[in-house]
Design a protein around this motif. Sequence first.
Motif, PDB file in Angstrom:
ATOM      1  N   UNK A 110       0.802  -1.219   0.000  1.00 32.60           N
ATOM      2  CA  UNK A 110       0.000   0.000   0.000  1.00 32.60           C
ATOM      3  C   UNK A 110       0.836   1.270   0.000  1.00 32.60           C
ATOM      4  N   UNK A 111       0.188   2.362  -0.356  1.00 32.90           N
ATOM      5  CA  UNK A 111       0.762   3.679  -0.149  1.00 32.90           C
ATOM      6  C   UNK A 111       0.607   4.003   1.333  1.00 32.90           C
ATOM      7  N   UNK A 188      -2.754  -4.084   6.962  1.00 29.89           N
ATOM      8  CA  UNK A 188      -2.987  -3.633   5.590  1.00 29.89           C
ATOM      9  C   UNK A 188      -2.576  -4.707   4.592  1.00 29.89           C
ATOM     10  N   UNK A 189      -1.461  -5.352   4.851  1.00 33.27           N
ATOM     11  CA  UNK A 189      -0.993  -6.417   3.967  1.00 33.27           C
ATOM     12  C   UNK A 189      -1.964  -7.595   3.984  1.00 33.27           C
ATOM     13  N   UNK A 190      -2.398  -7.974   5.183  1.00 34.46           N
ATOM     14  CA  UNK A 190      -3.290  -9.124   5.310  1.00 34.46           C
ATOM     15  C   UNK A 190      -4.659  -8.868   4.694  1.00 34.46           C
ATOM     16  N   UNK A 191      -5.110  -7.635   4.743  1.00 38.00           N
ATOM     17  CA  UNK A 191      -6.462  -7.312   4.284  1.00 38.00           C
ATOM     18  C   UNK A 191      -6.483  -6.713   2.886  1.00 38.00           C
ATOM     19  N   UNK A 193      -5.153  -3.859   1.678  1.00 38.30           N
ATOM     20  CA  UNK A 193      -5.442  -2.425   1.629  1.00 38.30           C
ATOM     21  C   UNK A 193      -4.593  -1.727   0.572  1.00 38.30           C
ATOM     22  N   UNK A 194      -5.144  -0.670  -0.004  1.00 39.20           N
ATOM     23  CA  UNK A 194      -4.423   0.149  -0.979  1.00 39.20           C
ATOM     24  C   UNK A 194      -3.677   1.295  -0.313  1.00 39.20           C
ATOM     25  N   UNK A 195      -4.252   1.809   0.764  1.00 35.53           N
ATOM     26  CA  UNK A 195      -3.710   2.998   1.418  1.00 35.53           C
ATOM     27  C   UNK A 195      -3.707   2.801   2.925  1.00 35.53           C
ATOM     28  N   UNK A 196      -2.601   3.155   3.558  1.00 36.75           N
ATOM     29  CA  UNK A 196      -2.486   3.199   5.015  1.00 36.75           C
ATOM     30  C   UNK A 196      -2.268   4.655   5.410  1.00 36.75           C
ATOM     31  N   UNK A 227       6.417  -0.938   3.306  1.00 38.83           N
ATOM     32  CA  UNK A 227       6.464   0.458   3.715  1.00 38.83           C
ATOM     33  C   UNK A 227       7.360   1.315   2.862  1.00 38.83           C
ATOM     34  N   UNK A 228       7.824   0.768   1.737  1.00 40.02           N
ATOM     35  CA  UNK A 228       8.766   1.552   0.929  1.00 40.02           C
ATOM     36  C   UNK A 228       8.084   2.745   0.276  1.00 40.02           C
ATOM     37  N   UNK A 229       6.758   2.671   0.113  1.00 40.74           N
ATOM     38  CA  UNK A 229       6.016   3.772  -0.496  1.00 40.74           C
ATOM     39  C   UNK A 229       5.515   4.735   0.575  1.00 40.74           C
ATOM     40  N   UNK A 230       6.361   5.015   1.534  1.00 39.10           N
ATOM     41  CA  UNK A 230       6.008   5.863   2.662  1.00 39.10           C
ATOM     42  C   UNK A 230       6.168   7.337   2.308  1.00 39.10           C
ATOM     43  N   UNK A 231       5.176   8.136   2.687  1.00 39.16           N
ATOM     44  CA  UNK A 231       5.210   9.571   2.470  1.00 39.16           C
ATOM     45  C   UNK A 231       4.837  10.277   3.771  1.00 39.16           C
ATOM     46  N   UNK A 232       5.451  11.411   4.019  1.00 40.52           N
ATOM     47  CA  UNK A 232       5.151  12.193   5.217  1.00 40.52           C
ATOM     48  C   UNK A 232       4.399  13.450   4.802  1.00 40.52           C
TER      49      UNK A 232
END
Length: 313
Positions: A110-111, A188-191, A193-196, A227-232
């Motif tokens: 996810x993002x 999120x991975x288990x379910x 999810x597209x976005x966290x 979590x590589x697509x992590x944004x702050x």
Amino acid sequence: MLRFLRPKDKEKTDRAVEKTRKAWFGRVTTMLRGARLDESLWDDLEEILISADTGVATTQVLLGRVRQRVIDEGADHTESVLAFLKDEMVAILAAAEADGAKTDGSEQNPLVLLVVGVNGVGKTTSIAKLTQLYKKEGKKVILGAADTFRAAAIEQLQSWGHRLDADVIAHRPDADPGAVAFDTLQAAKARGADVVIIDTAGRLHTKVNLMEEIKKIQRVLARRKEGRNQRVLLALDATTGQNGLHQAHAFVDALSCDGAILAKLDGTAKGGVVVAIAYELKLPVLYIGTGEQPDDFAAFDPREFVDALFGES
């Protein structure tokens, strides 16, 4: 890769800047129609821009560029000044978007959006609005209640999750925020999810230990390949004007933020701070708050914003 969702909404942007337009930038449009192109005009422009919280440094740079264009292009009427001013404001805002763009080659979901900011800026409400935005596009969103400092913050996020039909991962008050973030990503991975979207404790930007807590959350997320697509995202309160800019300086320096959410823009006449954020921090404003309801939220577009400020389409 799933990137920031950025649907445009010109009508919401128009509403969000109405107070700023009526108080300041509408006056610029009126003043520049038929005025004399002399030194007093530049003084009046400077006063209006600074009063709208564009900031002294940003205003000087902005007007310096406009004056240079007047010379370079041989303009002899004030209508050209208005066009140049709008163009240079858009250029500053667009440059921040380019500087703040983060890309990678991964298609991994996810993002992960880590939302930070001081107390009272509308951070949790902005998270709810982001959730609504993604869910309307058919995306599955999971929320992480990593603000464990206040029990009320956990309850507030859970209430929004129930209202918006989004799962919320939460621990007890005073639990380790890093553990909450880890469990949220696992869920999120288990379910699928597209976005966290992870809430963090509202904190004063001067509290070094609390800033370190956010960095710990970042490290926990970064260890997971999901979590590589992590944004702050930095949540700011538009009604605080230049004070909000000072807060942004500290967060950007400490956390390498990717963009800002400017909450409560509809509640202030100081919307010029958007330009200051873009110029001084090279931080793009990604979303603006346009009201109190979950749908009162719009993606930020430089040209639409500037046109709305001056009351032109």
